[in-house]
Design a protein around this motif. Structure first.
Motif, PDB file in Angstrom:
ATOM      1  N   SER A  79    -103.374  37.947  -2.145  1.00 27.47           N
ATOM      2  CA  SER A  79    -103.905  38.680  -0.995  1.00 27.47           C
ATOM      3  C   SER A  79    -102.805  39.407  -0.222  1.00 27.47           C
ATOM      4  O   SER A  79    -103.096  40.310   0.560  1.00 27.47           O
ATOM      5  CB  SER A  79    -104.636  37.718  -0.050  1.00 27.47           C
ATOM      6  OG  SER A  79    -103.711  36.790   0.489  1.00 27.47           O
ATOM      7  N   GLU A  80    -101.559  39.026  -0.429  1.00 26.43           N
ATOM      8  CA  GLU A  80    -100.438  39.675   0.255  1.00 26.43           C
ATOM      9  C   GLU A  80    -100.021  40.980  -0.422  1.00 26.43           C
ATOM     10  O   GLU A  80     -99.200  41.721   0.097  1.00 26.43           O
ATOM     11  CB  GLU A  80     -99.221  38.736   0.301  1.00 26.43           C
ATOM     12  CG  GLU A  80     -99.450  37.467   1.070  1.00 26.43           C
ATOM     13  CD  GLU A  80     -99.704  37.721   2.537  1.00 26.43           C
ATOM     14  OE1 GLU A  80     -99.011  38.550   3.144  1.00 26.43           O
ATOM     15  OE2 GLU A  80    -100.625  37.083   3.084  1.00 26.43           O
ATOM     16  N   GLY A  81    -100.551  41.242  -1.605  1.00 28.18           N
ATOM     17  CA  GLY A  81    -100.180  42.441  -2.347  1.00 28.18           C
ATOM     18  C   GLY A  81     -99.167  42.127  -3.423  1.00 28.18           C
ATOM     19  O   GLY A  81     -98.677  40.999  -3.517  1.00 28.18           O
TER      20      GLY A  81
ATOM     21  N   ALA B 243     -91.877  35.224   6.806  1.00 28.52           N
ATOM     22  CA  ALA B 243     -91.761  36.672   6.968  1.00 28.52           C
ATOM     23  C   ALA B 243     -90.941  36.966   8.220  1.00 28.52           C
ATOM     24  O   ALA B 243     -90.922  36.171   9.156  1.00 28.52           O
ATOM     25  CB  ALA B 243     -93.139  37.312   7.083  1.00 28.52           C
TER      26      ALA B 243
ATOM     27  N   SER C  39     -90.959  39.302   2.792  1.00 24.58           N
ATOM     28  CA  SER C  39     -91.688  38.052   2.978  1.00 24.58           C
ATOM     29  C   SER C  39     -91.566  37.282   1.661  1.00 24.58           C
ATOM     30  O   SER C  39     -91.273  37.867   0.618  1.00 24.58           O
ATOM     31  CB  SER C  39     -93.159  38.312   3.314  1.00 24.58           C
ATOM     32  OG  SER C  39     -93.801  38.997   2.249  1.00 24.58           O
TER      33      SER C  39
ATOM     34  N   GLU D   4     -92.915  41.871  11.871  1.00 27.79           N
ATOM     35  CA  GLU D   4     -93.278  42.801  10.777  1.00 27.79           C
ATOM     36  C   GLU D   4     -94.728  42.543  10.372  1.00 27.79           C
ATOM     37  O   GLU D   4     -95.116  41.403  10.132  1.00 27.79           O
ATOM     38  CB  GLU D   4     -92.351  42.575   9.571  1.00 27.79           C
ATOM     39  CG  GLU D   4     -90.927  42.939   9.868  1.00 27.79           C
ATOM     40  CD  GLU D   4     -90.431  44.046   8.993  1.00 27.79           C
ATOM     41  OE1 GLU D   4     -91.202  44.591   8.191  1.00 27.79           O
ATOM     42  OE2 GLU D   4     -89.250  44.367   9.122  1.00 27.79           O
ATOM     43  N   ARG D   5     -95.515  43.600  10.276  1.00 30.69           N
ATOM     44  CA  ARG D   5     -96.932  43.441   9.957  1.00 30.69           C
ATOM     45  C   ARG D   5     -97.164  43.075   8.499  1.00 30.69           C
ATOM     46  O   ARG D   5     -97.862  42.138   8.201  1.00 30.69           O
ATOM     47  CB  ARG D   5     -97.693  44.712  10.310  1.00 30.69           C
ATOM     48  CG  ARG D   5     -99.176  44.545  10.275  1.00 30.69           C
ATOM     49  CD  ARG D   5     -99.879  45.729  10.928  1.00 30.69           C
ATOM     50  NE  ARG D   5    -101.285  45.726  10.686  1.00 30.69           N
ATOM     51  CZ  ARG D   5    -101.865  46.094   9.545  1.00 30.69           C
ATOM     52  NH1 ARG D   5    -101.148  46.509   8.547  1.00 30.69           N
ATOM     53  NH2 ARG D   5    -103.180  46.070   9.415  1.00 30.69           N
ATOM     54  N   LYS D   6     -96.630  43.793   7.574  1.00 30.09           N
ATOM     55  CA  LYS D   6     -96.852  43.514   6.153  1.00 30.09           C
ATOM     56  C   LYS D   6     -95.572  43.845   5.372  1.00 30.09           C
ATOM     57  O   LYS D   6     -95.492  44.854   4.668  1.00 30.09           O
ATOM     58  CB  LYS D   6     -98.010  44.366   5.646  1.00 30.09           C
ATOM     59  CG  LYS D   6     -98.621  43.849   4.385  1.00 30.09           C
ATOM     60  CD  LYS D   6    -100.039  43.407   4.654  1.00 30.09           C
ATOM     61  CE  LYS D   6    -100.790  43.352   3.369  1.00 30.09           C
ATOM     62  NZ  LYS D   6    -101.391  42.122   3.050  1.00 30.09           N
ATOM     63  N   PRO D   7     -94.546  42.988   5.471  1.00 30.34           N
ATOM     64  CA  PRO D   7     -93.296  43.271   4.761  1.00 30.34           C
ATOM     65  C   PRO D   7     -93.470  43.150   3.251  1.00 30.34           C
ATOM     66  O   PRO D   7     -94.390  42.469   2.786  1.00 30.34           O
ATOM     67  CB  PRO D   7     -92.344  42.204   5.294  1.00 30.34           C
ATOM     68  CG  PRO D   7     -93.222  41.102   5.756  1.00 30.34           C
ATOM     69  CD  PRO D   7     -94.504  41.734   6.201  1.00 30.34           C
ATOM     70  N   PRO D   8     -92.606  43.813   2.487  1.00 31.62           N
ATOM     71  CA  PRO D   8     -92.692  43.687   1.031  1.00 31.62           C
ATOM     72  C   PRO D   8     -92.446  42.237   0.613  1.00 31.62           C
ATOM     73  O   PRO D   8     -91.784  41.473   1.317  1.00 31.62           O
ATOM     74  CB  PRO D   8     -91.586  44.614   0.518  1.00 31.62           C
ATOM     75  CG  PRO D   8     -90.671  44.807   1.676  1.00 31.62           C
ATOM     76  CD  PRO D   8     -91.484  44.632   2.915  1.00 31.62           C
ATOM     77  N   LEU D   9     -92.982  41.872  -0.532  1.00 34.91           N
ATOM     78  CA  LEU D   9     -92.971  40.491  -0.994  1.00 34.91           C
ATOM     79  C   LEU D   9     -91.887  40.247  -2.041  1.00 34.91           C
ATOM     80  O   LEU D   9     -91.739  41.015  -2.990  1.00 34.91           O
ATOM     81  CB  LEU D   9     -94.346  40.155  -1.587  1.00 34.91           C
ATOM     82  CG  LEU D   9     -94.575  38.751  -2.104  1.00 34.91           C
ATOM     83  CD1 LEU D   9     -94.471  37.735  -0.961  1.00 34.91           C
ATOM     84  CD2 LEU D   9     -95.962  38.666  -2.743  1.00 34.91           C
TER      85      LEU D   9
END
Length: 176
Positions: free
Chosen positions: A117-119, A93, A140, A97-102
């Motif tokens: 769990s990452e979405g 990632a 990510s 970045e806290r929660k970048p798109p996957l």
């Protein structure tokens, strides 16, 4: 036919460098084979990006000399395999970045399942090198850890899983 091809190979070797055709996944060629290819003196390497099914068919037809495949893939008995190493996979990632798109490689459903769990994934691409491009662009994604050398400004998480790699060839052709 195999014997005649073997004779043709001998004639070619006398005329110039030894030629070896190899099939492997795009990521294996890019991050594993290309970095060591320069050290293979006296060899003309012809690398082709192929799926495991394509590698098997081309080995059977004699249009590939060897293939690099995952040992977990089901291979026919007529192929000879030798374990050559392991590839580990981790989540990469952009740093900070806290929660970048996957982004995910569509040909790797087992790896995609590890990321629940990452979405949900928002970008689907065909190959790991394409996932690496997405990671460089702010996504990510799960990649082989050998891709790390290409990814500046990116963090790597812990190893999620690993696959054993094998060199596959046609046993009858090897005997010839």
């Amino acid at each position: 036919r195999d014997f005649e091809r073997g004779l043709d190979d001998v004639r070619r070797e006398e005329a110039g460098p030894f030629s070896l055709s190899i099939g492997a996944g795009d990521s294996v060629i890019r991050w594993l084979l290309v970095p060591v290819a320069r050290a293979l003196t006296g060899v003309r390497l012809e690398a082709s990006a192929r799926s495991t099914d394509e590698i098997v068919e081309e080995l059977r037809a004699g249009t590939l000399d060897v293939g690099i495949v995952r040992m977990a893939d089901a291979l026919p008995d007529e192929l000879r395999t030798a374990r050559i190493g392991t590839i580990e996979y981790a989540l990469f990632a952009p740093r900070g970045e806290r929660k970048p798109p996957l982004a995910v490689a569509t040909g790797e459903p087992a790896l995609t399942a590890l990321l629940e769990s990452e979405g949900p994934a928002v970008l689907y691409v065909e190959t790991f090198p394409q996932v690496a491009s997405a990671v460089r662009s702010g996504f990510s994604g799960v990649l082989p850890t050998i891709a790390r050398a290409e990814l500046e400004g990116v963090t790597r998480g812990p190893v999620l899983t690993a696959s054993a790699l094998a060199l596959a060839s046609r046993a009858r052709l090897d005997d010839v």
